[in-house]
Design an enzyme around this catalytic site. Sequence first.
Site, short mmCIF file in Angstrom:
data_model
loop_
_atom_site.label_atom_id
_atom_site.label_comp_id
_atom_site.label_asym_id
_atom_site.label_seq_id
_atom_site.Cartn_x
_atom_site.Cartn_y
_atom_site.Cartn_z
N ASP A 229 0.83 -1.41 -0.17
CA ASP A 229 -0.11 0.35 -0.22
C ASP A 229 1.60 1.39 0.18
O ASP A 229 1.80 1.66 0.75
CB ASP A 229 -0.85 -0.16 1.19
CG ASP A 229 -2.28 1.59 1.71
OD1 ASP A 229 -3.06 0.93 0.42
OD2 ASP A 229 -2.26 1.71 2.06
N GLU A 278 14.29 -15.38 -0.03
CA GLU A 278 15.26 -16.50 0.57
C GLU A 278 13.62 -17.82 1.08
O GLU A 278 13.97 -18.58 1.07
CB GLU A 278 14.60 -15.72 1.99
CG GLU A 278 16.24 -15.26 2.76
CD GLU A 278 16.00 -14.16 4.09
OE1 GLU A 278 15.19 -14.55 4.77
OE2 GLU A 278 16.59 -13.02 4.65
C1 GLC Z 1 -4.37 3.36 -1.04
C2 GLC Z 1 -5.53 2.40 -0.65
C3 GLC Z 1 -7.01 3.06 -0.70
C4 GLC Z 1 -6.14 4.08 0.94
C5 GLC Z 1 -4.72 4.18 1.01
C6 GLC Z 1 -4.49 4.53 2.28
O1 GLC Z 1 -4.22 3.80 -1.74
O2 GLC Z 1 -6.09 1.17 -1.64
O3 GLC Z 1 -7.90 2.31 -0.16
O4 GLC Z 1 -7.21 4.69 1.70
O5 GLC Z 1 -3.88 3.99 0.04
O6 GLC Z 1 -4.33 3.63 3.20
#
Ligand code: GLC
Length: 551
Positions: A229, A278
């Site tokens: 993310d 790994e």
């Molecule tokens: C990314 C995710 C989204 C979230 C953001 C903050 O863009 O896909 O859903 O709100 O990160 O974590």
Amino acid sequence: MTQHSSAPATDTAPAIRTDATGEPTGWWREAVIYQVYPRSFADGNGDGMGDLPGIRARLPYLADLGVDAVWLSPFYASPQADAGYDVADYRAIDPMFGDLHDADALIRDAHELGLRVIVDVVPNHSSDRHEWFQRALREGPGSPLRDRYHFRPGRGRNGEEPPNDWESIFGGPAWTRTKNPDGTPGEWYLHLFAPEQPDFNWENEAVRDEFRSVLRFWLDMGVDGFRIDVAHGLVKAPGLPDMGRTEQLKLLGNQALPFFDQDGVHEIYRSWRRILDEYPGERIGVAEAWTPSPERTALYLRPDELHQAFNFHYLDTGWNAEALRAVIDESLDSMRPVGAPTTWVLSNHDVVRHRTRLGGGLGRARAASLLMLALPGSAYVYQGEELGLPEVTDLPDEVRQDPSFFRDNGQDGLRDGCRVPIPWTSTGPSYGFGSGGSWLPQPEEWAKLSVEEQTGDPTSTLEMYRSALAVRREHPALGAGDAVEWLDDFPAGVLAFRRRAADGSGRDFVCTVNTTGTPVELPTVPGRVLLASGEYDGGALPADTTVWWEA
Ligand code: GLC
């Protein structure tokens, strides 16, 4: 519900699709990866919220659909200020989704069905309820524990102004002022997203160590990879300089920003790659990196970094033949030097579903899906797109949960409309999502779009996806690769390309896409029809239709 403090031990690595000689298969180079949004896929206990047992029970559906892997959006312990992207404990499952034994069972079942499992990791920020953040707040200014986040004194005479001019992606300033342990106004902390999502300071070694350990925890549980993310956000420009303007930020822009896509992120992913390597079975890292250009994205995919990144430049392209051709070429060209597969994506939990976004209804959505699945590399399918679900555009404000809705219309404003639980049956409470209701109301018309309704109907979108994935697996010209040959003798508005069979069989593949609103005569019949996104009788190519041919 029983709580477990440690992960159940796994004795075996996933035994799927590794070749007998132990040579790497590169499974991810052509994988179709299905995104499950745990809140909205299937509800096993009837509380109106999707959960891990619900997903587990529906895995045979995904195996039957023909996808290679499942990516699960976050299911970790979280106060749900951003639907789970605010993680309070990276090693625990939120009780609303189940527990670690459910996760273990899900991973095992998936592997038995030949499905790989990719989980989300959220390293840019934690929840404000995370123990580290709570301790940092309690200990007050000057505590070394504050260095794990970005705490700063404010500007202005009494520190009443935020430390710099950065804006949150969800709208409003990216800083929130804290109170000192004695109740007086204190330092500010940085949050590129909601105030409940404080950004980690990746210059701090403890943060780096912690995430390496979190990766190992899930790899030991048997996961096949991570979707990372906000992968482009971890490192901030030294000194946190002003960005010099105040405007609502979009995730996909082409400007350079002091908090996104800084060169320092790459060293983090090199260290993660060493960990992935790994483990047996080709575990992968997938970057959610919104960068200014495909060339910048390619940097995350150098051979010693991550395996894939989402192709948001493709997602962001409208239904226009020239623009699509340009972004396809640009995507393939930019990945070639690093040897990474290109990926393709049309929908996810953050954007308006492509049936609605592309503005041409179901016919156009189906044509767009067949185009995507014909391109070389890996494709991402978001739950419900295989049913042709539209965006829900009329949710009442009182049911909405997306934090960006409540904060100055940041991000793209309304993300709940693509997160409505999917319909499994034509009748019953929540159309088979669960035995109870559903956390967001489902439109009545969705009864006709249910899995039950579409299964076995050769004209349904579900059967089109199933056929497309079957052809994709079997056809020697589809799947991995980095080349398309454009066929230029087709009329304007038609995208037509050939892909050569990789096995010398001569079974080439041609894809023709009519992006216009009127039927178009084809200059030549490319071959034998394999699949069409709409009714096709062999004559002119109908409006908004894609046809796959063996040539
Ligand atoms: C990314 C995710 C989204 C979230 C953001 C903050 O863009 O896909 O859903 O709100 O990160 O974590």
